[in-house]
Design a protein around this motif. Sequence first.
Motif, short mmCIF file in Angstrom:
data_model
loop_
_atom_site.label_atom_id
_atom_site.label_comp_id
_atom_site.label_asym_id
_atom_site.label_seq_id
_atom_site.Cartn_x
_atom_site.Cartn_y
_atom_site.Cartn_z
N ALA B 408 0.57 -1.30 -0.07
CA ALA B 408 0.20 0.36 -0.26
C ALA B 408 1.04 0.85 0.05
CB ALA B 408 -0.89 -0.31 0.75
N ASP B 411 2.27 1.54 -3.86
CA ASP B 411 1.20 2.64 -4.78
C ASP B 411 1.27 3.74 -3.91
OD1 ASP B 411 1.04 0.35 -5.61
OD2 ASP B 411 -0.76 -1.03 -4.55
N ALA B 412 0.78 4.22 -2.99
CA ALA B 412 0.91 5.40 -2.82
C ALA B 412 1.69 6.42 -2.83
CB ALA B 412 0.26 5.76 -1.52
N ALA B 415 1.40 6.84 -6.97
CA ALA B 415 1.05 7.43 -7.08
C ALA B 415 0.62 9.08 -7.30
CB ALA B 415 -0.64 7.01 -6.24
N ARG B 416 1.22 8.58 -5.68
CA ARG B 416 1.74 11.13 -5.94
C ARG B 416 2.80 11.28 -6.51
NH1 ARG B 416 1.67 12.60 0.17
NH2 ARG B 416 1.06 11.39 1.45
N SER B 438 3.22 1.60 -13.14
CA SER B 438 2.86 0.89 -11.70
C SER B 438 2.57 -0.60 -11.93
CB SER B 438 1.94 1.37 -11.54
OG SER B 438 0.42 1.53 -11.97
N GLU B 439 1.93 -0.84 -12.91
CA GLU B 439 2.35 -2.41 -12.99
C GLU B 439 2.77 -3.52 -13.65
OE1 GLU B 439 -2.12 -2.95 -14.60
OE2 GLU B 439 -2.57 -2.60 -12.70
#
Lengths: 253, 793
Positions: B408, B411-412, B415-416, B438-439
């Motif tokens: 998490a 991911d965060a 994302a930022r 991201s993947e």
Amino acid sequence: MRNYMLECSGLTKTYLSTDPPTQVLHGIDLSVEEGEFLVIMGASGSGKSTLLYSISGMDRPTSGSVHLEGHDVTSLDDAAMSKVRLTRMGFVFQQAYFLSNLNIRDNVLLPALKANPKQSETVVSRVDALLDRFGIGHIKHHGITEVSGGQLQRASICRALAGEPAIVFADEPTGALNSSMTAEVMDALTGVHDDGRTIVMVTHDPACAARADRVVYLRDGLLVDSRSLGRWTRSAAVQREDDVLAWLRSLGF
Amino acid sequence: MKEHLYLRYARNDLTRNLGVNAAMMVILVLSAFLMATGCSVMERLVGGVNSLFDQAKPPHFLQMHTGDYDRAALDKFAADHPEVKSWLIEDMVGYDSARLTWSRDDGSSGTLASSLTDNLFVTQNDDFDFLLDAAGNIVRPPAGQVYVPVAYEGKFELKVGDDLHIRTDSGSKSLKIAGFVRDSQMASSLSAATRFVISPEDFAALGSAGGGSPEIIVEYLTDDASQGSALQTAYESDQSLPRNGQAVTFDMIRLINAFSDGLVAIALVFASLLLVTIALINLRFVLKGTMEEEVRQIGVMRAIGLPTKAITGLYLGKYSIMTLLACVIGGLLSVFATGALTQSIAKNYANSDTGLLTFLVPVIALVLVYLLVISICRHILRGIRRIEVVGALVQGSTLDERRTAKRAARDARRARRVSLARGAGSMWRRLSLIDLRSEAGQWVLIPVVFFLTALLLILPMNLLSTFSSPKFITYMGAPMSDVRADIQFAESVDATRGELVSAMESDGRLSNIRVFGNVPYETPGEEGWETLRVEVGDYSGGTIQYLTGRQPGVGEIALSTMNADKLKVKAGDSLKIRLSGEEQQVTVSGTYQDVTSGGKTAKMQGEVPSNAASYVIYANTSDPGAISKEYGDRFEDVKIVSMQEYVKQTLSYVTDAFKNAAILSLVFGLIVAGLITALFLKLRLSRERRRMGVLAAIGFARGELIRQVRFKTLVTVLLGTVLGTVFAATLGEGLISALLSVSGIGIAQLHFIPQPLLVYIGYPLALIGVGYGAAVLLTSRLNRGETSDWLNR
């Protein structure tokens, strides 16, 4: 003749993927006035969500018609229907359903930016204002795993509003939240309604239903009753909840 | 009971996920098949060559010679070297292919003129170096009969009972073909000569009939094959011995024999290793995907108290069965493929007995594949231990709390960093690129697979085109030209050369005529003077590629890499050589690669000498076919061919066999690339259903969702294919060169002569087409079904 925001008639929905096919909606006639907050209630399996998805064009009804702002949307193809969803509709789901690789603000921005790709600055400032209004401006750069469920659901409402839709559909928006978060989210939705936005919400929480102007009750795919509540006020909240509960009990809820 | 449970689970899963399992199965079968085939071909080849060598007993050292020789000196040499177990002088009569024709009782007939090899008529040897028929018998034809080299059987479609006619100076001599012989010395197409076996009576008659050129081979059998080179050194330092032809050792014979088919076997094994790697990467992805998909079931099994081992067993059971089946099917298929691929081996060498090894080699290879797959499965399935019941049941996560938190946070963080508003292009494309970033851990499978597949497609094809290109001649120590004439067996080599050269020079269709004479120089070796065969002529306009240095100028010599290694000199060093007792000092100007004459040749700048042992003439023309036919007819004793034909014939074994490897790699590569893309997308799409549901709900059309998936596939496929192609075109050469240089055939550095349009445009496009096609096929399903299903299921 009155101008309805949404109007459906003779709506049926049969799932052919089951054996034998399951008919979930048996001919629904329903109208939503502009600026109205309508709640659909019913027991589990009564077809509330199916009704919501059918009138919002997410799923195709088996028969019957749906008119949005006077236009028949049942005959639109997927691309045209998608455009209607993008520009005229907003959605709030039980789970926030955000893209995990975007931050809160980008998730909210996504439909609005897609609808107005050339006005990204306007869209961004509108979204920032929305986030501030719903009290989550300070977490807009956070990832979706870094915020609470209530904050996420408020962000979800922001996403539904970012494109300035004519109507907002909400499917059990508080279903996964505790009571204090539920109140947060319902306050937010009530605020949206106060702005004059039309809302159609599915819920099985009588307290949430009490916020609506009108509640309809669905049983086995048929609309069996409806009750007008008038405008919600905080002072009359408890009384309204009791009324709704009593009405629901009379329907066997 | 437990066994039954595993089996039942495997069966249920196989039928439920038929598509995924079938694709996985095909990939495993192909990997197993290629691995088993490559190993079998290698075993058959080694077996075939060994078996031929056992029966034929090739010499450990041999020296060819034309002209007079001192028999007493040979006797003395043999007597002085106790390691010589046996030796012989084989008398031969050589006839040019143009003098040989055949006819059949049904009236059909033909000529052997198109063959470029020297045809040597011999009688059967008594002690060793036997010529054998298909059954491995030592043939001794009676008078009037002939055994023809097996290579001609296929090439000219000759049959037992046909008549072979030899045009001698005193009329035509006819012999009936009694069969075909295999020749341990001259089996490979790289060999410059081939032998016909006739009776001693016919041999005497041919020898005196005229038109042929007498030649001898002095052959030695030592106590041990490894003594061949030492004997060669000793032989070459003895000045009284005959030596104006080629000298060959046992190791060289062996190498030349194993060269072509050996390369193919290596290519197949190399391809199968690539394929197994691809299969394993894919397996890892599928297994991890399955675990994520079935995490709730796993959670339930753990919740009701099934031990981890039992759960692992359920999955492992399925993969064990699949892999086992794949190995069995692949193994069975390889039996047929090996049969087809080893036809030339069986024909040219021997039908080696199918022994324990024939069976064991592919089986061991398959067992290794099986163990590899299972151990990878075990390793991945160990992850089941880490799955926590609550996490699995509630969040549907295969990760424990600590890992969930870690992911998490990651991911965060990601994302930022991203900003949707700042991107350019349409929204679906921006989203696709963000997804890919991201993947990347998931999507990397596609570029890796396409990278490896590009290598699998391109490298064998590049080898094939290199070996079949007319430019390959530069690896054979000869300059680029359109036609090549060899004068070797003419009665008067010099007179023939004079006539030919003046005819060519006055012919307006020919240009850039270059004449080189072969002169047997000598140079100091370990045990005195040794022969160094030097091609003397004008190299100033030379077009051969030099590995180091440059072409020889006046007073300079260029050496083939194998000669330079043997003489321990490099460009710039000086070298002492002598001819007819006259010594001189020359400077080594450079080195080049050569696969002819055992890889040991030299080139010196100078006047073309008279009285050379043989001459080679190169010329340029726009119509090599017509020129070679016309001059061939006019000058009977001259072998004149188009360069393309020369390369084709000389390397026919290699190129034919490479063709098989290249076709197999192409077909398998494309199938596997397509299957893996489909498999990947199928699993990926089922995991992305909810995400697509959200996007559809907020206003993305199905068409845009489909475009996203196709775009991501195209980007990753392109990335892998382009990288693979670039790698093949750049470092691929080095990789193959390294493989070739250890094989010791005289090529230290191979420069691909690719068909650029085909391998750098056509193949990548085919590969990209297959990947994109799979994406189109898989995503077309996205047009069906309800959006709410995607969200809620």
